[in-house]
Write a protein that holds these residues in place. Sequence first.
Motif, mmCIF file in Angstrom:
data_model
loop_
_atom_site.group_PDB
_atom_site.id
_atom_site.type_symbol
_atom_site.label_atom_id
_atom_site.label_comp_id
_atom_site.label_asym_id
_atom_site.label_seq_id
_atom_site.Cartn_x
_atom_site.Cartn_y
_atom_site.Cartn_z
ATOM 1 N N ASP A 6 0.812 -1.227 0.000
ATOM 2 C CA ASP A 6 0.000 0.000 0.000
ATOM 3 C C ASP A 6 0.842 1.271 0.000
ATOM 4 O O ASP A 6 0.480 2.265 0.630
ATOM 5 C CB ASP A 6 -0.967 0.023 1.194
ATOM 6 N N PRO A 8 2.124 4.406 -2.080
ATOM 7 C CA PRO A 8 1.796 5.110 -3.329
ATOM 8 C C PRO A 8 2.997 5.175 -4.273
ATOM 9 O O PRO A 8 4.133 5.352 -3.839
ATOM 10 C CB PRO A 8 1.418 6.521 -2.861
ATOM 11 N N TYR A 11 3.290 10.697 -5.052
ATOM 12 C CA TYR A 11 2.640 11.390 -3.940
ATOM 13 C C TYR A 11 2.995 12.868 -3.994
ATOM 14 O O TYR A 11 4.174 13.228 -4.023
ATOM 15 C CB TYR A 11 3.104 10.792 -2.607
ATOM 16 N N SER A 40 2.178 2.669 5.429
ATOM 17 C CA SER A 40 2.513 1.546 4.573
ATOM 18 C C SER A 40 2.763 0.357 5.480
ATOM 19 O O SER A 40 3.278 0.505 6.585
ATOM 20 C CB SER A 40 3.755 1.860 3.746
ATOM 21 N N TYR A 71 7.885 11.546 -4.869
ATOM 22 C CA TYR A 71 7.250 12.092 -3.669
ATOM 23 C C TYR A 71 7.748 13.526 -3.513
ATOM 24 O O TYR A 71 8.952 13.773 -3.570
ATOM 25 C CB TYR A 71 7.640 11.314 -2.410
ATOM 26 N N TYR A 101 -4.359 7.034 -10.770
ATOM 27 C CA TYR A 101 -4.068 7.613 -9.464
ATOM 28 C C TYR A 101 -5.340 8.266 -8.941
ATOM 29 O O TYR A 101 -6.199 8.676 -9.723
ATOM 30 C CB TYR A 101 -2.945 8.652 -9.573
#
Length: 165
Positions: A6, A8, A11, A40, A71, A101
């Motif tokens: 989990d 991303p 981000y 996460s 990120y 996304y």
Amino acid sequence: QVVFNDTPAFYNIAASGHLNELVPASTRQRLELGPENIKSFVAPQSRSMSDKDKLDFWQALLRSKMNDGLYASTHTPVKFLGKRLFRADITFPANIPVGTYLVYVYLVKDKDIVSTQITPLFVSKIGAEAEIYDFAHRHSLAYGVLAVVIALFAGWFASVVFRKK
């Protein structure tokens, strides 16, 4: 090997001000606002590690994603074009993975989230890059063979061009 579930692939946060001033820490943690608040989970095969090692790997992953431009370390400013219309210019790096996304839009009033909207954002490649990408993923063996043939040809051609006479 450490696997995080989990996490991303990309981000970024766009905000009209600093998150610390817009919403309290508990809300930022609950909604995972800011890379430091992403939840996460360590995959089952990695659970035998110590908590310190997991944290070290997680921080290394965050640094790596930030270095790759996936990120954002700071928020992108939001420009209001009217009472209900706003704009945020977010730059997507060339290495962003193709996929869908989710864009979360939060309306904040007096440090409370009063409304939320979730919108899908589709990221895809276009042009010659897309064709090569698709070919490489659909026909990986042929792509590999073609790459080797092109490399051999380029090497042979270079030897012919630069041969001393």
